[in-house]
Design an enzyme around this catalytic site. Structure first.
Site, mmCIF file in Angstrom:
data_model
loop_
_atom_site.group_PDB
_atom_site.id
_atom_site.type_symbol
_atom_site.label_atom_id
_atom_site.label_comp_id
_atom_site.label_asym_id
_atom_site.label_seq_id
_atom_site.Cartn_x
_atom_site.Cartn_y
_atom_site.Cartn_z
ATOM 1 N N CYS A 33 0.020 3.849 2.722
ATOM 2 C CA CYS A 33 0.477 3.340 4.033
ATOM 3 C C CYS A 33 1.935 3.730 4.266
ATOM 4 C CB CYS A 33 0.330 1.817 4.111
ATOM 5 S SG CYS A 33 -1.372 1.232 3.995
ATOM 6 N N CYS B 193 0.832 -1.211 0.000
ATOM 7 C CA CYS B 193 0.000 0.000 0.000
ATOM 8 C C CYS B 193 0.872 1.269 0.000
ATOM 9 C CB CYS B 193 -0.907 -0.043 1.235
ATOM 10 S SG CYS B 193 -1.779 1.476 1.576
#
Length: 185
Positions: free
Chosen positions: A113, A110
């Site tokens: 993230c 991600c």
């Protein structure tokens, strides 16, 4: 010319907050051993101890270093780590915590993230002792993510007294997370 600083021994003071430590010169916690090689006594005695940190490192300065320069050993603070939580440690670390807990749900693939990781690290350092910070890899612990309805990552959830209090979805600015944290301290 031989090095001025050959031996430096400072025991770690991990059980004490950095603010409670006194400078190394007067600290009973630290022992400093400096051997002087090939420098006249007057020059070697000009070594000054400038600071001490809880990580056990010391900052030293010499007014007379090699060729008139300075010899510096910089102190570095011990990093506050955001530790991972798994299915096995969830109950004890998050739900049974006496402090409020910030949990970041993330995955290695991600991109957003990875953008929010440094912010979470800063918050963990800033609120050290007031807030516990953990991260859950949703690929490795999908049951935790399912239990809390995580449908999008990154998601940051704040827990207090074992209950979910607030959730923030997406890569948000530090100020947004700080505002959420302050509500529960």
């Amino acid at each position: 010319m031989a090095a001025l600083l050959e031996t430096l021994t400072v025991p770690r003071a991990t059980g004490f907050p950095a603010a409670s430590l006194t400078p190394i010169a007067s600290s009973p916690l630290a022992q400093l051993s400096v051997r002087r090689n090939s420098l006249p006594e007057s020059r070697a005695s000009k070594l000054q101890i400038n600071s001490f940190s809880s990580s056990g490192s010391v900052r030293l300065r010499s007014k007379f270093g090699r060729r008139g320069g300075r010899i510096v050993c910089e102190a570095q603070e011990a990093p506050v780590q955001v530790l991972p939580v798994t299915d096995g440690s969830w109950q004890s670390l998050v739900l049974d915590s006496e402090l409020p807990v910030l949990v970041e749900f993330w995955a290695p693939w991600c991109g957003p993230c990875r953008m929010i990781h440094p912010i979470i690290d800063e918050l963990a350092k800033e609120y050290n002792g007031k807030l516990s910070c953990y991260k859950v890899n949703t690929d490795e612990s999908p049951s935790i993510a399912t239990n809390y309805g995580i449908r999008s990552i990154p998601t940051v959830i704040i827990f207090k007294d074992g209950e979910k209090k607030e959730a923030v979805i997406g890569a948000v600015p530090k100020s947004t997370l700080s505002t959420c944290i302050e509500k529960f301290l």
